[in-house]
Design an enzyme around this catalytic site. Structure first.
Site, PDB file in Angstrom:
ATOM      1  N   GLU A   1       1.019  -1.116   0.188  1.00 59.22           N
ATOM      2  CA  GLU A   1      -0.165   0.057  -0.050  1.00 59.22           C
ATOM      3  C   GLU A   1       0.929   1.315   0.151  1.00 59.22           C
ATOM      4  OE1 GLU A   1      -1.401   3.203   1.321  1.00 59.22           O
ATOM      5  OE2 GLU A   1      -2.117   2.206   3.009  1.00 59.22           O
TER       6      GLU A   1
ATOM      7  N   CYS B   1      -2.380   9.004   3.324  1.00 58.28           N
ATOM      8  CA  CYS B   1      -2.301   8.256   2.036  1.00 58.28           C
ATOM      9  C   CYS B   1      -3.411   8.587   1.180  1.00 58.28           C
ATOM     10  CB  CYS B   1      -1.742   6.981   1.919  1.00 58.28           C
ATOM     11  SG  CYS B   1      -2.740   5.969   3.113  1.00 58.28           S
TER      12      CYS B   1
END
Length: 497
Positions: A245, A279
């Site tokens: 990720e 993020c």
């Protein structure tokens, strides 16, 4: 530490990793640094512990994971205070982060058996005399490399899924938040004292590299795209599978029939929460022409009320301040305008909320991950142009759409792993939904059923239950039997649908 030490910057002193608050420079704690031998030893201990942990079965692991969940809930204020002390994150943000972690831990513990447990599957004509069975077996030892921006919820996602699946964990927290990472390992050991099922190892990037090469059976990484590529390269040396990720440049689309005030509120939250160090944070907005002016006005009014040191915490990584400043200055130099904040908003260790308009598509503020409390708002003709611009990036993590009639259709067209409709970041709060990206945002999933399967190998088993009426997989079949098989195939599948 010396008097010239930069607050928040990790320091190694005499074998200890020292963590400090980026706003005050106050020491948050210190942990021993692991060398390569120590990492390998931790993995070997985890491999031995895995035999016991797997032997507990789904129900035994569920009981222990739910005990850990309850312990976290009971001590949630302590954990939030620790996150605040180490990263500078506001206490309320730390609390909400811990709440989200509890949700993912609870869901994984309760659903692992249903998702991963053995099951019988329907047989097929070619081997009709056999029954089919499917089960998911744990990898063994999973290495988890966590980030600093969300040091609780982000690592707890893969940790909870991997533990529920039957793996043991060696966890390398970010060197910026090692104390929070150690707290997670220590509290787990309180409820599972028998074996080292979850261990933490500490250090800089070389320790993460050592973990990738240590003999772990899978690695889960969360961090920048650049570091994700290094992790993948290190794991490739031994064909260790990875779930990555990485970075994002998430966009919000505001359609003509959107609730403008609600969209502005969500945009400010999505862009400014955790000082923009998210993020899945909203870094770009594409608002259609009919609502553009009202939307910009509402965003500026709401973001202008936020205060650094209160709702907006410090920038955790000192070097990120230069990146944020460079992005703002580049946007302004290329013709963009600051309707709130600007280059002067960067006052270490804080960055005040900054809203930019008329920023050209080739600017760093549009193309690259900023990771600060900045937001660009771009006027577009319609939703089609908004989707085209939103997708014009190598990243593909999350996103958001505000609207009524076409919002879900627009959401489906976004090139991303997750989309929130009439909200921002909300998908991270649902333990039953998968989380992950595409493109340079990485691949693989944590959370939900897909996240559980990410940490287990699918294993197929067939069992003969009778003689072969139409033997196919044997040298003793006859030409007549082959013809019978073809005849049966045509009866079942020969007709056009």
């Amino acid at each position: 530490m010396t008097a010239t030490h930069v607050p928040g910057l990790p320091v190694i002193d005499d074998g200890w990793l020292i963590s400090t608050n980026p706003a005050t420079g106050e020491e948050a704690g210190r942990v021993p640094v692991a060398d390569e031998k120590a990492v390998v030893a931790a993995v070997e201990r985890a491999r031995e512990a895995a035999v016991w942990w797997q032997g507990l079965g789904f129900d035994g692991r569920k009981t222990r994971l739910l005990r850990w969940r309850s312990l976290i809930v009971q001590r949630i204020e302590e954990l939030a205070e620790l996150v605040h002390k180490e990263s500078g994150k506001p206490l309320a943000d730390g609390t909400i982060e811990a709440v989200a972690a509890v949700e993912h831990l609870d869901w994984a513990a309760r659903h692992a058996k249903k998702v991963l447990g053995p099951r019988r599957v329907r047989t097929r004509i070619l081997v009709a005399e056999h029954s089919g069975h499917l089960e998911y077996q744990p990898y063994g030892v999973v290495g988890v490399i966590g980030p600093w921006n969300y040091p609780i919820v982000t690592p707890v996602g893969p940790i909870s899924g991997a533990l529920a699946a039957g793996n043991t964990i060696v966890f390398k927290p970010s060197e910026y938040t090692p104390i929070v990472g150690q707290w997670l390992a220590d509290t787990f050991a309180e409820v599972v004292p028998e074996h080292p099922v979850l261990q933490a190892v500490h250090g800089l990037g070389d320790v993460g590299g050592a973990l990738c090469r240590s003999g772990v059976n899978k690695v889960s990484f969360t961090g920048s795209t650049a570091t994700a590529k290094k992790v993948m390269a290190a794991c490739a040396e031994n064909l260790v599978p990875v779930v990555l990720e990485a970075g994002g440049k998430d966009a919000l689309i505001v359609d003509a029939d959107a609730d403008v005030n609600a969209a502005a509120e969500a945009a400010v939250w999505g862009a400014m929460t955790n000082a923009g160090q998210t993020c899945i944070g909203i870094e770009r907005v594409y608002a259609v022409e009919p609502v553009y002016d009202r939307f910009v006005e509402a965003v500026v009014a709401k973001a202008g009320k936020l205060r650094t040191g209160e709702e907006i915490g410090p920038i955790t990584m000192p070097k990120q301040l230069d990146i944020i400043r460079d992005h703002i200055e580049d946007a302004l130099a290329k013709g963009g305008k600051a309707v709130l904040g600007g280059a002067e908003a960067v006052q270490a260790p804080f960055v005040a909320p900054t809203v930019l308009v008329d920023v050209p598509d080739d600017s760093a503020e549009i193309r690259e991950e900023t990771f600060g409390p900045t937001l660009t708002i771009t006027r577009v003709r319609d939703a089609d142009e908004a989707v085209q611009k939103a997708n014009d990036t190598p990243y593909g993590l999350g996103g958001s759409v505000f609207g009524k009639k076409n919002a879900i259709r627009i959401a489906r067209r976004l090139r991303s792993g997750m989309v929130a409709v009439n909200g921002t970041l909300t998908f991270v709060g649902m333990g039953n939904l998968p989380f992950g990206g595409v493109g340079e945002s990485g691949f693989g999933r944590i959370h939900g059923e897909d996240g559980l399967r990410e940490f287990a190998r699918a294993k197929a088993i067939t069992v003969r239950r009778g003689p072969s009426l139409l033997p196919a997989m044997t040298f003793e079949r006859t030409p007549a039997q082959v013809q019978q098989i073809v005849k049966a195939l045509r009866l079942l599948y020969g007709r056009k649908p």
